[in-house]
Design a protein around this motif. Structure first.
Motif, short mmCIF file in Angstrom:
data_model
loop_
_atom_site.label_atom_id
_atom_site.label_comp_id
_atom_site.label_asym_id
_atom_site.label_seq_id
_atom_site.Cartn_x
_atom_site.Cartn_y
_atom_site.Cartn_z
N CYS A 364 2.65 -14.38 2.24
CA CYS A 364 1.97 -14.80 1.01
C CYS A 364 2.16 -16.29 0.71
N GLY A 365 2.99 -16.95 1.50
CA GLY A 365 3.16 -18.37 1.31
C GLY A 365 2.06 -19.20 1.94
N TYR A 366 1.15 -18.55 2.69
CA TYR A 366 0.13 -19.28 3.44
C TYR A 366 -1.29 -18.88 3.05
N VAL A 367 -1.44 -18.16 1.96
CA VAL A 367 -2.76 -17.68 1.56
C VAL A 367 -3.29 -18.51 0.41
N ASP A 368 -4.63 -18.54 0.27
CA ASP A 368 -5.25 -19.22 -0.85
C ASP A 368 -5.19 -18.34 -2.09
N LEU A 369 -5.24 -18.96 -3.25
CA LEU A 369 -5.05 -18.26 -4.52
C LEU A 369 -6.37 -18.10 -5.26
N LYS A 370 -6.51 -16.95 -5.89
CA LYS A 370 -7.69 -16.70 -6.72
C LYS A 370 -7.32 -16.87 -8.19
N ALA A 371 -8.10 -17.70 -8.88
CA ALA A 371 -7.88 -17.92 -10.30
C ALA A 371 -9.23 -18.09 -10.98
N ALA A 372 -9.43 -17.37 -12.07
CA ALA A 372 -10.69 -17.47 -12.81
C ALA A 372 -10.78 -18.87 -13.44
N PRO A 373 -11.85 -19.62 -13.18
CA PRO A 373 -11.96 -20.99 -13.72
C PRO A 373 -11.78 -21.05 -15.24
N GLU A 374 -12.40 -20.10 -15.97
CA GLU A 374 -12.27 -20.13 -17.43
C GLU A 374 -10.82 -19.87 -17.86
N ALA A 375 -10.09 -19.08 -17.05
CA ALA A 375 -8.68 -18.82 -17.37
C ALA A 375 -7.83 -20.08 -17.14
N VAL A 376 -8.12 -20.82 -16.08
CA VAL A 376 -7.39 -22.07 -15.82
C VAL A 376 -7.59 -23.04 -16.99
N LEU A 377 -8.84 -23.16 -17.46
CA LEU A 377 -9.12 -24.08 -18.56
C LEU A 377 -8.46 -23.64 -19.86
N ARG A 378 -8.52 -22.34 -20.13
CA ARG A 378 -7.90 -21.83 -21.37
C ARG A 378 -6.38 -22.01 -21.30
N ALA A 379 -5.77 -21.71 -20.17
CA ALA A 379 -4.33 -21.86 -20.04
C ALA A 379 -3.91 -23.32 -20.17
N THR A 380 -4.72 -24.22 -19.62
CA THR A 380 -4.41 -25.65 -19.72
C THR A 380 -4.47 -26.12 -21.16
#
Length: 390
Positions: A364-380
């Motif tokens: 799992c150290g070599y895989v790409d990550l899935k993140a919802a764009p709207e969640a990234v913005l809200r969390a930021t």
């Protein structure tokens, strides 16, 4: 069959030859008094626990409700338990030339006094010295950690904190005489050790050099209660010694962009909005240590996937706010622990695709990550305590 043969060679044949040759192992428990074995033990930090408060997984934000909704998942509290942290001094008169082949490490519990990266390599190195006629001998050798990983993150998370633990116990005269034996994998590793007060001529690369003690010499090492988690005293010593001036508050906002492994999928959907919020991009381009320090000096917020670039939060304001994206199968709280020491805010976004619970899986150290764009913005925005623009 091949596996059984390898196991026999590693666990039986090599140790048999080692003992036949006169090799000696010293087994340690957690007891503080080891003087009967010729080992002086110094308690640096007593056992203690650190607890992470429950926190939201911002990647579980309900779709289409980014302006007001709370995430669906509350990550429970977690506790990190540290054992007593000891520094050990071993003198030549008791252990002879035990340090000459590879390096020295003393660990508590079911580990031996080793001179290698593992029990098997220790025995091999003793049986097959690389050049027994060219052994560098020093009066005082510090052997913090023979971990062979040489990445920027590994050095500052694993090796340097152990060296700082040792340095905390030495007087000025000892520091002026001390040589450091460890895997010097790159130029930045040399520069970091120099910043701790050990000049280049007293660096011993344990991957390439045979080394040992003079007849009145001493080897110094420390136990490693948790490999990837840095005790608080070692963290503070390391931070203050490496870059004490990089502590002022500032207004920099940095997004760490990975270009090889652990990239964040869909990054193009939210990155322009982060740039509008004042973030600058820090990518994987080669940089000197001074350049990395300067870029993060005064940072107030960092958004990133878990990785070596995140170690640059050392050079930021101690109160730097961090939003960390990680895979549930790569559950490493090392940077979260740094934020806890600093009393700073640290938010998480978790990709649960490959694991349904926090876990440690190397793949799992070599895989790409899935993140919802709207969640990234809200969390930021939550991280910065900002409201969404109309």
């Amino acid at each position: 069959m091949k596996r059984k043969i390898r196991a026999f060679i590693a666990n039986d044949f090599i140790p048999f030859l080692f003992h036949l040759r006169g090799g000696k192992e010293v087994w340690l428990d957690k007891q503080p008094d080891l003087s009967y074995m010729g080992i002086e033990s110094i308690l640096v930090e007593k056992a203690r626990s650190f607890t992470f408060s429950p926190t939201w997984d911002w990647n579980s934000l309900p779709a289409g409700q980014e302006a007001s909704a709370q995430p669906n998942t509350l990550l429970p509290a977690e506790t990190v338990n540290f054992h007593d942290s000891y520094v050990y001094k071993l003198d030549y008169s008791r252990f002879g030339d035990c340090t000459r082949r590879w390096g020295v490490i003393v660990l508590p519990g079911a580990r031996a006094l080793l001179t290698g990266f593992s029990r098997q390599r220790f025995h091999l190195a003793t049986l097959l010295p690389r050049n027994p006629f060219r052994i560098r001998r020093e009066k005082l050798i510090l052997c913090p950690q023979p971990y062979p990983g040489g990445t920027y993150g590994d050095v500052l998370n694993i090796t340097l904190p152990r060296l700082c633990t040792i340095l905390m116990t030495l007087n000025d005269k000892e520091k002026s005489e001390a040589c450091v034996a460890m895997p010097f994998a790159n130029e930045i590793t040399h520069q970091l050790v120099e910043r701790l007060g050990i000049p280049r001529e007293r660096h011993i690369d344990s991957r390439r050099e045979c080394f040992g003690l003079t007849k009145d010499g001493t080897a110094v090492t420390c136990n490693t209660p948790l490999k990837i988690h840095v005790p608080e005293k070692a963290y503070r010593y390391m931070r203050n010694a490496l870059c004490p001036q990089h502590t002022e508050a500032g207004t920099k906002r940095i997004y760490i962009q990975r270009q090889h492994t652990r990239r964040i999928l869909g990054e193009s959907d939210y990155l322009p909005r982060l740039l509008d919020m004042g973030f600058t991009i820090f990518d994987d381009s080669p940089r000197t240590l001074d350049e990395q320090m300067e870029l993060f000096h005064g940072a107030e917020a960092i958004v990133c996937a878990h990785g070596a670039g995140q170690v640059n939060m050392l050079w930021a304001n101690p109160q730097v706010k961090v939003l960390e994206l990680r895979d549930a199968g790569l559950w490493l709280n090392c940077f979260r622990l740094w934020s806890l020491y600093n009393g700073a805010r640290h938010e998480l976004m978790i990709d649960w695709t490959r694991s349904q619970k926090p876990d440690w899986r190397l793949d799992c150290g070599y895989v790409d990550l899935k993140a919802a764009p709207e969640a990234v913005l809200r969390a930021t925005r939550e991280l910065l305590n900002e409201q969404p623009s109309s």
